[in-house]
Design a protein around this motif. Structure first.
Motif, PDB file in Angstrom:
ATOM      1  N   UNK A   1      -1.894 -16.412  -5.173  1.00 46.58           N
ATOM      2  CA  UNK A   1      -0.478 -16.098  -4.638  1.00 46.58           C
ATOM      3  C   UNK A   1       0.090 -15.528  -4.917  1.00 46.58           C
ATOM      4  N   UNK A   2       1.142 -15.146  -4.679  1.00 47.52           N
ATOM      5  CA  UNK A   2       2.159 -14.214  -5.441  1.00 47.52           C
ATOM      6  C   UNK A   2       3.445 -14.774  -5.682  1.00 47.52           C
ATOM      7  N   UNK A   3       4.349 -14.256  -6.095  1.00 44.81           N
ATOM      8  CA  UNK A   3       5.337 -14.991  -6.611  1.00 44.81           C
ATOM      9  C   UNK A   3       6.427 -13.629  -6.867  1.00 44.81           C
ATOM     10  N   UNK A   4       7.469 -12.987  -5.965  1.00 44.73           N
ATOM     11  CA  UNK A   4       8.752 -12.102  -5.739  1.00 44.73           C
ATOM     12  C   UNK A   4       9.810 -12.305  -6.437  1.00 44.73           C
TER      13      UNK A   4
ATOM     14  N   UNK B   1       7.942 -17.344  -3.991  1.00 40.77           N
ATOM     15  CA  UNK B   1       5.692 -18.155  -4.027  1.00 40.77           C
ATOM     16  C   UNK B   1       5.581 -17.642  -2.271  1.00 40.77           C
ATOM     17  N   UNK B   2       4.611 -16.998  -2.282  1.00 39.22           N
ATOM     18  CA  UNK B   2       3.309 -17.223  -1.182  1.00 39.22           C
ATOM     19  C   UNK B   2       2.047 -17.385  -1.583  1.00 39.22           C
TER      20      UNK B   2
ATOM     21  N   UNK C   1      -8.202 -16.734  -6.999  1.00 38.01           N
ATOM     22  CA  UNK C   1      -7.271 -17.977  -8.169  1.00 38.01           C
ATOM     23  C   UNK C   1      -5.883 -17.159  -8.938  1.00 38.01           C
ATOM     24  N   UNK C   2      -5.783 -16.065  -8.307  1.00 38.30           N
ATOM     25  CA  UNK C   2      -4.744 -14.997  -9.140  1.00 38.30           C
ATOM     26  C   UNK C   2      -3.499 -15.397  -8.761  1.00 38.30           C
ATOM     27  N   UNK C   3      -1.923 -15.075  -9.657  1.00 34.55           N
ATOM     28  CA  UNK C   3      -0.988 -15.539  -9.296  1.00 34.55           C
ATOM     29  C   UNK C   3      -0.058 -13.891  -9.707  1.00 34.55           C
ATOM     30  N   UNK C   4      -0.045 -13.112  -8.256  1.00 39.13           N
ATOM     31  CA  UNK C   4       0.433 -11.994  -8.539  1.00 39.13           C
ATOM     32  C   UNK C   4       1.884 -11.924  -8.577  1.00 39.13           C
ATOM     33  N   UNK C   5       2.978 -11.594 -10.412  1.00 40.35           N
ATOM     34  CA  UNK C   5       4.092 -11.546 -10.295  1.00 40.35           C
ATOM     35  C   UNK C   5       4.455 -10.247  -9.343  1.00 40.35           C
TER      36      UNK C   5
ATOM     37  N   UNK D   1      -7.160 -10.191  -0.803  1.00 38.23           N
ATOM     38  CA  UNK D   1      -7.674  -9.020  -0.320  1.00 38.23           C
ATOM     39  C   UNK D   1      -6.415  -8.593  -0.221  1.00 38.23           C
ATOM     40  N   UNK D   2      -5.986  -7.079   0.709  1.00 33.34           N
ATOM     41  CA  UNK D   2      -4.648  -6.533   0.649  1.00 33.34           C
ATOM     42  C   UNK D   2      -3.858  -6.819   0.567  1.00 33.34           C
ATOM     43  N   UNK D   3      -3.121  -6.019   0.858  1.00 30.81           N
ATOM     44  CA  UNK D   3      -1.787  -6.277   1.722  1.00 30.81           C
ATOM     45  C   UNK D   3      -0.767  -5.265   1.686  1.00 30.81           C
ATOM     46  N   UNK D   4       0.528  -4.804   1.951  1.00 28.84           N
ATOM     47  CA  UNK D   4       1.428  -4.554   1.999  1.00 28.84           C
ATOM     48  C   UNK D   4       3.075  -5.340   2.249  1.00 28.84           C
ATOM     49  N   UNK D   5       3.870  -5.192   1.618  1.00 36.24           N
ATOM     50  CA  UNK D   5       5.141  -5.463   1.118  1.00 36.24           C
ATOM     51  C   UNK D   5       6.024  -5.360   1.158  1.00 36.24           C
TER      52      UNK D   5
END
Length: 530
Positions: free
Chosen positions: A29-32, A92-93, A122-126, A98-102
């Motif tokens: 997931x990501x947390x923005x 959070x999402x 398994x990673x959480x990207x902040x 994979x690779x993404x653009x925001x």
């Protein structure tokens, strides 16, 4: 049955709209988090995320969702037409590896941001973002508004809609209840001050796009104490305008007066002194956003018209026009806007009063400051005799996002003086222009500037009169009045025979419209004597 719906919906969407949605992987997931660069305060923004194939991977639960759609239909909810969404500073999402653009944006006063990132199993990207503001117009006393937003509203939606407005960097969102010959749409729960929702972040206020017809144009009324509709006298726009003025509101024409034969309606209503403003900036009409044909026409005839601007969300966007039966993926709140100058504290009544006084400019990117002898756009300067005035204009932009290309002083529709970037004192971020002008007769004067593609700003004029003799343009008077007579001839021809098309009912009101045409011709005759 209800939980099953929420399980099946994303599967259905993924099968039938594979380019727009992919199923998330719950193990990564990501947390923005998003804040203002200077204040470090949390800010609402617009966000779009795509994977390496350009697919949209999903909608976070924190997305600010409101049901909306064209013609008051529930076409969308959480996603904007381009598959972006609004958030209040944090979300959070879950995402597949994979690779993404925001991409993040917050209207035209902030710098857009884009970033590439990779999600691993398994990673959480902040991800933390600071939104940089290249200009803060409210510090200069200018507050932005979109005069043409169509969203049905009850008090419960107020905080959510205001967050959408805030996420586009707007101070004011004007929500229009829309009407046609048959019904009304996009209901507003109250009008006047009872319909105003105001917080420290900004305000929402109701208005109306009513009446609106194919034969004589679409109209707008703002800041009135109530909604006005005469269903049994629908084509008599003057009746509505008079009532709106009784209710402390102001009246105008939408879409630059260029679509749906608005030029014909304006002929009758402006010449009778019923119209206060023109929606000068919008992407709805081909050739936009700035179309000045009708604006300069009536200013040259000596009628004051305040410049406003509105997106016509969810219809119109900065891109190809798809027509009324197809969605415009570029439709966006605040893609054009108008700024109103307010001295002192910003609040609804102060903004309303300054709007009525015409202290405005419109913009789709660059900012503009314009004054004559210290007077603001919308003001009138009456010289007792011929004399000199001092004109000052300044344009502001940003070299990477809103690069200025030209600043002009416009008088009676012609360029009096212009400057372009020269690598010295005139740059793509700041341009200034000063002109001392000898005035022998009345004239209207405005400032206009251009930046990148579809980026333009234009002020309401300052009106100069000499010995109270008006500001009309004798050189164009004959041609413009001949054009008005042509519009009246065309309407008369249309009234001669019944029309079977359901959207054309002007002939039902033939007697009343012919009376208005006759009255307008009398006004044209009197104006010719100038």
């Amino acid at each position: 049955m209800e939980p099953l719906k929420f399980i099946l919906f994303p599967i259905f969407f993924a099968i039938f709209y594979p380019g727009k949605y992919t199923l998330p992987d719950n193990k990564s997931s990501i947390e923005v988090t998003v804040v203002d660069h200077f204040t470090k305060d949390p800010v609402a923004v617009r966000v779009k995320i795509t994977n390496s194939k350009g697919q949209v991977p999903g909608l976070p639960t924190e997305a600010i969702s409101i049901m909306y759609g064209r013609n008051d239909e529930p076409e969308r909810y959480g996603y904007q037409p381009d598959s972006s969404f609004y958030i209040d500073h944090h979300f959070k999402l879950n995402l597949k590896p994979g690779k993404y653009n925001i991409s993040l944006s917050k209207g035209i006063e902030y710098m857009d941001q884009t970033r590439k990132f990779e999600v691993r199993e398994g990673e959480v990207n902040e991800l933390k973002f600071e939104m940089k503001r290249w200009v803060k117009m409210s510090d200069l006393g200018w507050y932005s508004a979109d005069d043409h937003i169509h969203i049905r509203r009850s008090p419960r939606e107020n905080p959510l809609i205001l967050k959408w407005v805030e996420a586009e960097g707007l101070n004011i969102g004007i929500l229009l209840q829309m009407g046609d010959f048959w019904s009304t749409y996009f209901s507003q729960y109250a009008f006047g001050e009872e319909g105003v929702y105001e917080t420290d972040a900004g305000l929402l206020t109701p208005g109306q796009e009513e009446p609106r017809t194919h034969e004589i144009g679409h109209t707008i009324a703002l800041v009135a104490d109530d909604f006005v509709r005469y269903s049994k006298a629908y084509y008599y726009y003057d009746k509505v305008f008079d009532k709106v003025h009784e209710l402390n509101g102001i009246t105008g024409y939408a879409h630059q007066g260029m679509s749906f034969n608005g030029s014909t309606g304006m002929t009758m209503d402006v010449l009778e002194g019923k119209v206060d403003f023109l929606e000068l900036l919008q992407f709805c009409v081909e050739g936009g956003p700035l179309l000045t044909q009708n604006y300069y026409h009536y200013l040259d005839l000596g009628f004051k018209l305040t410049a406003t601007a509105g997106s016509d969300f969810p219809w119109c966007g900065n891109g190809p026009l798809f027509g009324t039966d197809a969605p415009n993926w570029n439709a966006r709140i605040g893609n054009v806007r108008f700024y109103t100058h307010v001295d002192g504290q910003f609040e609804y009544q102060a903004w309303k009063e300054n709007l009525k006084n015409g202290h405005t400019f419109v913009s789709s990117g660059p900012m503009i400051d314009f004054s004559i002898d210290g007077k603001l756009p919308g003001d009138e300067i009456n010289l007792p005799k011929a004399g000199k005035i001092s004109i000052n204009a300044k344009a502001m932009g940003n070299i990477s996002q809103i690069p200025l290309t030209r600043l002009e002083i416009i008088a009676h529709g012609k360029v009096l003086k212009q400057v372009v970037p020269n690598g010295d004192e005139q740059t793509m971020e700041n341009m200034e222009l000063h002109l001392d002008l000898d005035v022998q007769k009345g004239i209207w004067i405005a400032a206009r500037c251009y930046a990148g593609p579809n980026q333009v700003a234009h002020t309401t004029p300052i009106y100069i009169t000499v010995n109270n003799d008006g500001f009309h343009n004798p050189e164009t008077l004959e041609n413009y009045l001949a054009l008005n007579e042509k519009y009246l001839d065309e309407l008369e021809s249309e009234l001669e025979e019944p029309n079977d098309r359901v959207e054309k009912r002007a002939w039902w009101y033939r007697d009343g419209l012919e009376e208005r045409i006759a009255n307008t011709r009398k006004i044209i005759k009197s104006l010719k004597k100038r």
